[in-house]
Design a protein around this motif. Structure first.
Motif, short mmCIF file in Angstrom:
data_model
loop_
_atom_site.label_atom_id
_atom_site.label_comp_id
_atom_site.label_asym_id
_atom_site.label_seq_id
_atom_site.Cartn_x
_atom_site.Cartn_y
_atom_site.Cartn_z
N SER A 166 3.08 -8.15 13.77
CA SER A 166 2.45 -6.89 13.38
C SER A 166 2.50 -6.77 11.86
O SER A 166 3.57 -6.86 11.26
CB SER A 166 3.17 -5.69 14.01
N LEU A 167 1.33 -6.60 11.26
CA LEU A 167 1.24 -6.39 9.82
C LEU A 167 0.92 -4.92 9.56
O LEU A 167 -0.13 -4.45 9.98
CB LEU A 167 0.16 -7.28 9.21
N ARG A 168 1.81 -4.21 8.88
CA ARG A 168 1.59 -2.79 8.60
C ARG A 168 1.41 -2.60 7.10
O ARG A 168 2.31 -2.90 6.32
CB ARG A 168 2.75 -1.94 9.09
N ILE A 169 0.24 -2.12 6.72
CA ILE A 169 -0.08 -1.86 5.31
C ILE A 169 0.19 -0.38 5.03
O ILE A 169 -0.33 0.48 5.73
CB ILE A 169 -1.55 -2.19 5.01
N TYR A 170 1.01 -0.10 4.04
CA TYR A 170 1.33 1.30 3.77
C TYR A 170 1.56 1.53 2.28
O TYR A 170 1.74 0.59 1.51
CB TYR A 170 2.56 1.74 4.58
N GLY A 171 1.54 2.80 1.90
CA GLY A 171 1.70 3.18 0.50
C GLY A 171 0.89 4.43 0.21
O GLY A 171 0.13 4.92 1.05
N ASP A 172 1.03 4.93 -1.01
CA ASP A 172 0.36 6.18 -1.39
C ASP A 172 -1.16 6.06 -1.34
O ASP A 172 -1.86 7.06 -1.13
CB ASP A 172 0.79 6.60 -2.80
N SER A 173 -1.69 4.86 -1.53
CA SER A 173 -3.14 4.68 -1.58
C SER A 173 -3.75 4.36 -0.21
O SER A 173 -4.95 4.12 -0.11
CB SER A 173 -3.49 3.56 -2.56
N GLY A 201 -4.53 5.25 9.49
CA GLY A 201 -5.58 4.71 10.35
C GLY A 201 -6.80 4.20 9.62
O GLY A 201 -7.83 3.90 10.23
N LYS A 202 -6.72 4.09 8.28
CA LYS A 202 -7.89 3.66 7.51
C LYS A 202 -7.42 2.83 6.31
O LYS A 202 -6.43 3.16 5.66
CB LYS A 202 -8.66 4.87 7.02
N VAL A 203 -8.13 1.71 6.06
CA VAL A 203 -7.75 0.85 4.94
C VAL A 203 -8.99 0.14 4.42
O VAL A 203 -9.93 -0.13 5.17
CB VAL A 203 -6.68 -0.17 5.37
N SER A 204 -8.99 -0.15 3.14
CA SER A 204 -10.09 -0.90 2.53
C SER A 204 -10.17 -2.30 3.14
O SER A 204 -9.15 -2.93 3.40
CB SER A 204 -9.87 -1.02 1.02
N GLU A 263 -1.83 -5.53 -7.01
CA GLU A 263 -3.07 -4.99 -7.57
C GLU A 263 -3.70 -3.94 -6.65
O GLU A 263 -4.33 -3.00 -7.13
CB GLU A 263 -4.06 -6.13 -7.82
N SER A 264 -3.50 -4.09 -5.34
CA SER A 264 -4.05 -3.12 -4.38
C SER A 264 -3.16 -1.89 -4.24
O SER A 264 -3.53 -0.93 -3.56
CB SER A 264 -4.21 -3.79 -3.01
N ASN A 265 -1.96 -1.94 -4.86
CA ASN A 265 -1.03 -0.82 -4.84
C ASN A 265 -0.58 -0.48 -3.41
O ASN A 265 -0.52 0.67 -3.02
CB ASN A 265 -1.64 0.42 -5.50
N VAL A 266 -0.26 -1.53 -2.63
CA VAL A 266 0.18 -1.32 -1.25
C VAL A 266 1.44 -2.14 -0.98
O VAL A 266 1.76 -3.10 -1.68
CB VAL A 266 -0.90 -1.72 -0.22
N ASN A 267 2.16 -1.72 0.06
CA ASN A 267 3.31 -2.46 0.58
C ASN A 267 2.91 -3.07 1.93
O ASN A 267 1.99 -2.59 2.59
CB ASN A 267 4.51 -1.54 0.77
N LEU A 268 3.64 -4.09 2.34
CA LEU A 268 3.33 -4.74 3.61
C LEU A 268 4.60 -4.96 4.41
O LEU A 268 5.58 -5.52 3.91
CB LEU A 268 2.65 -6.09 3.35
N GLU A 269 4.58 -4.49 5.65
CA GLU A 269 5.67 -4.73 6.58
C GLU A 269 5.23 -5.81 7.57
O GLU A 269 4.16 -5.71 8.18
CB GLU A 269 6.05 -3.46 7.34
#
Length: 309
Positions: free
Chosen positions: A63-70, A74-77, A193-199
């Motif tokens: 499971s790849l979880r993309i998270y962060g302020d940006s 339920g929505k991601v670029s 550069e995308s300003n995200v974290n990944l779990e």
């Protein structure tokens, strides 16, 4: 633990089936019908639990979880998603290539390596945005955790879990070759550069889990360490010597070898477990000697034991 749970469930199933058989001798029709109904309902629940656990043994799940302020819930670029997913796949391909083929710096990844590391997207989830990958295990007669994909995932997590410990990172990644270094750096750079974290949450074929967070704030220090590597030369050699010690938990070993002196290095847990009874005895081992050179001219030699007997 999952195998213990499965054994316990199988025992409960056997016990329930035995109770149903004993009820056939009950002369009270009403009591027999009520109790049989309750036991059959219990049996169905146990059989379903058994099926779910056994199903988890036959696949690897990531499971790849993309998270962060940006990142919105339920929505991601699409660009961010491709960076996260593509980085994971490229990193895993590189590690598996080094493990089962050779730690090349360029060129195409062989198709049989891609077959090992190929996952399928099976779903998404919120929080903030997650994607679920699965790979069915088709290798039969192999112990849990000893499939090729499990070994590749274990090796990759060994690199990712070093986080920003420079010495441990260099020790873990140099046997994987310059290609892995390049892909890891690019992956971190794109996440930053995308300003995200990944779990990354990995559940292996025995339902054991490992989790790592790739934090954007830690990326610069890791990239700085990776950028110190100027060249990695890997050489496979066979050595004969005394096995002085091993630590399965830390994936480490120590050998005394003529011409090389004391060799300290790492290996997969199953490789070390296979030679545990040879502690204090002489063994033959196939090693990958990784000679890395930093841009400052500092040379480091790391040893990786691939096989031993």
């Amino acid at each position: 633990m999952p195998y213990v749970e499965l054994t316990a469930i199988k025992r409960k199933i056997e016990s329930t089936q035995a109770e149903i058989q004993r009820l056939l001798k009950c002369s009270d029709d009403t009591m027999r019908a009520i109790m049989t109904s309750e036991l059959k309902e219990r049996l169905n629940i146990l059989l379903k639990q058994q099926e779910e656990i056994e199903a988890s043994f036959s696949k690897e799940t990531v499971s790849l979880r993309i998270y962060g302020d940006s990142v919105q819930v339920g929505k991601v670029s699409s660009r961010v998603l491709l960076s996260a997913l593509g980085g994971f796949q490229s990193m895993l391909d590189s590690v598996a290539n080094a493990l089962f083929h050779s730690p090349t710096s360029r060129g195409k990844i062989p198709e049989h390596i891609k077959d090992i590391t190929g996952f399928e997207v099976v779903g998404t989830f919120a929080g903030s945005f997650g994607i679920v990958l699965e790979r069915q295990i088709s290798q039969t007669g192999i112990a849990s955790g000893d499939t090729e994909i499990s070994r590749a995932m274990n090796e990759m997590f060994g690199v990712l879990e070093t986080l920003d410990n420079s010495e441990q990172l260099l020790t873990a990644i140099t046997p994987c070759g310059k290609r892995t270094v390049t892909h890891y750096r690019q992956w971190l750079d794109e996440l930053r550069e995308s300003n995200v974290n990944l779990e990354i949450n990995w559940k292996d074929d025995s339902a054991h889990t490992r989790k790592i967070h790739m934090m954007k704030d830690r990326a610069p220090s890791i990239i700085t360490t990776l950028d110190t590597i100027d060249r990695i030369d890997n050489e496979e050699i066979t050595v004969h010597g005394m096995l002085n010690g091993l630590n399965i938990r830390n994936h480490s070993f120590e050998m005394s070898v003529n011409d090389f002196g004391i060799i300290r290095g790492t290996a997969l847990p199953e490789t070390l477990m296979a030679i545990a009874e040879s502690l204090g005895k002489e063994i033959d081992a196939t090693m990958i000697r990784s000679n890395s050179l930093t841009k400052a001219g500092v040379q480091t030699i790391n040893w990786y034991m691939s096989t031993a007997n």
